[in-house]
Design an enzyme around this catalytic site. Structure first.
Site, PDB file in Angstrom:
ATOM      1  N   HIS A  73      23.535   4.425  23.740  1.00 49.62           N
ATOM      2  CA  HIS A  73      24.805   5.030  23.346  1.00 49.62           C
ATOM      3  C   HIS A  73      24.731   5.421  21.865  1.00 49.62           C
ATOM      4  CE1 HIS A  73      26.958   4.063  27.000  1.00 49.62           C
ATOM      5  NE2 HIS A  73      26.533   2.816  26.936  1.00 49.62           N
ATOM      6  N   CYS A  96      22.974   6.048  29.681  1.00 55.55           N
ATOM      7  CA  CYS A  96      23.295   4.759  30.301  1.00 55.55           C
ATOM      8  C   CYS A  96      23.502   4.931  31.815  1.00 55.55           C
ATOM      9  CB  CYS A  96      24.500   4.130  29.614  1.00 55.55           C
ATOM     10  SG  CYS A  96      24.614   2.344  29.895  1.00 55.55           S
TER      11      CYS A  96
END
Length: 499
Positions: free
Chosen positions: A439, A338
């Site tokens: 994630h 991310c």
């Protein structure tokens, strides 16, 4: 025939970090073991650790963990209001899973407009209680923040709306347990005090028998029964509420294992991405911003951030950015997730000033990609094939990010993952350099095994099944709490009122 409908059980605290979230997780699993269909609920949560629901909406990670312990999919009704700090004084407000803007603490806690939030959390609870039995509720911080009484919508006002049986949780390991319990109750209004039905002493060390006189004193002082004394434990692994404990995991590299350094960012978010690796017997994982420790690592992981540009700016000024590049040149694997993926690129651009007043900042230059911040947040659960040319099986994870990352104009596309909808994710530069927006990617055994493969000469342990491990831990936690609380007394408190 379904189980008899019970009152909700609510865990409130004498303060923050007394263990409410973990105790709530335990009761979610206990009620599931006892044949009920429980669900967690926290009206308002402040955390950088969040999770994407199956519908692609955002909630606090703690409630997602509690839902997992309860054996059900997570839903925004379990945490309708999430506050994600972007600085010391400003939070992003996420309502029913979607961001509705940034607010300062002064603005958020004002009375004007408060009833809109209150109605939203009440509606979420009402929907949840119609589907599950019982609801395991969690308060926030202390129940006795008397300066916030008029605007509180997560503690006793929520308990009153729910008709909940409330248990006050106190952390005896901190010291001052008598004052914190008695003071918390005495600071309540005469109308609020009857809502507290029990006291739970958490994190006890030593011989519980030595505290029997303390129990009697507390009960006499407060006029409320002590429902249990839960001992401190070290052999049960449950996700923690937030990253306050990460700095205690700054430990030096170890011999005989794969050493993995997670770069400790100021605005680090979703640190749960690394908890499977923390438990993997093949791995020694530590969190650090020490340049020497980073350069000793076999693998360097750049985590997510709630303020990518702010954290990148700091990494460039404290020498960590340079140490990551040096580590990679010396043979270390570098992986970004991310915000960490964004930092690994050529640059991060923020022309709309989504994150602050820095409009462009050079990245680490490890990946030939560029990122532009955008106002629209992406939140979704995903199924994907990792390195689609090599791996056939589908993996799972979730995305929560603001920004779009693309290869530089003169660079060929080299995706790390292919989502089940056919779209590509991430960038693969080499087996020792890649990044992703997903994630939870490191919860998948195929990804971890690939990550560790270059260091196979160090490995002696067999691959690790993280999902089975988590289920085992929920059962161990439930057994631990059940054996130290008076469940018949608690079930008695939860009986519905006689009409």
């Amino acid at each position: 025939m379904g189980k008899k409908k019970l009152r909700p059980l609510m865990l409130v605290g004498t303060g923050s970090d007394v263990g409410k979230s973990v105790i709530a997780t335990a009761f979610c699993r206990i009620f599931l073991q006892d044949g009920y269909q429980p669900a967690p609920f926290k009206a308002q949560n402040m955390a950088l650790n969040s999770y994407a629901t199956p519908e692609g909406l955002e909630i606090g990670r703690a409630q997602a963990t509690q839902a997992e312990a309860a054996g059900i999919p997570c839903h925004t009704d379990m945490n309708p209001l999430l506050l994600k700090p972007t600085s010391d004084k400003v939070c992003q407000v996420v309502l029913n899973g979607k961001p509705v803007g940034n607010q300062s603490a002064q603005s958020y806690f004002r009375k004007e407009g408060r009833e809109i939030f209150r109605q939203a959390v009440h509606d979420a609870f009402d929907r949840l209680v119609s589907r599950y039995n019982p609801i395991v509720m969690e308060g926030a911080g202390s129940i006795s923040e008397i300066n916030l009484r008029d605007v509180d919508l997560v503690n006793l006002p929520m308990a009153r709306h729910a008709g909940a049986a409330v248990i006050l949780v106190a952390d005896i390991d901190r010291g001052g347990v008598f004052a914190s319990v008695y003071g918390s109750i005495q600071l309540l209004t005469p109308e609020e005090r009857p809502l507290i039905r029990g006291i739970l002493i958490n994190k006890f060390r030593g011989d519980i028998r030595l505290f029997e006189s303390g129990v009697r004193m507390l009960e006499e002082l407060c006029g409320i029964p002590v429902v249990g004394i839960v001992p401190y434990y070290k052999d049960i692994y449950i996700e923690e509420e937030d990253s306050v404990s990460l700095e205690t995991k700054q430990v030096q590299a170890a011999h005989g294992k794969v050493n993995i350094a997670v770069v400790l960012l100021r605005h680090l978010s979703n640190f749960t991405d690394f908890q499977a690796l923390e438990q993997d017997p093949r791995v020694h994982l530590y969190y650090t911003n020490n340049t020497k420790e980073i350069e000793k690592a076999d693998i360097v992981l750049l985590p997510g951030s709630k303020n990518t540009i702010g954290d990148l700016y700091e990494l460039r000024h404290n020498g960590v950015a340079q140490s990551i590049v040096r580590a990679h040149k010396a043979g270390a694997t570098v992986v970004g997730i991310c915000g960490g993926y964004q930092m690994m690129g050529r640059e991060v651009c923020d022309p709309k000033q989504v994150e602050g007043n820095i409009e462009r900042l050079p990245g680490l230059g490890l990946l030939p990609v560029t990122t532009e911040m955008e106002g629209e947040k992406v939140t979704r659960q995903v199924r994907f094939r990792f390195l689609p040319a090599l791996e056939e099986q589908f993996c799972s994870g979730y995305e929560i990010h603001m920004g779009n990352t693309v290869p530089l104009p003169d660079v060929s596309v080299s995706p790390l993952n292919q989502r089940s909808d056919g779209e590509a994710d991430g960038y693969f530069a080499s087996p020792k350099c890649f990044g992703t927006y997903i994630h939870g990617i490191l919860d998948n055994a195929a990804v971890i095994n690939y990550l560790l493969r270059p260091y196979v000469d160090k490995l002696t342990d067999v691959p690790f099944d993280f999902q089975s491990f988590k289920e085992e831990q929920y059962d161990k936690l439930a057994d631990h709490v059940r054996s130290h609380v008076d469940m018949p007394l608690i079930y008695g408190m939860m009986q519905p009122a006689v009409k």
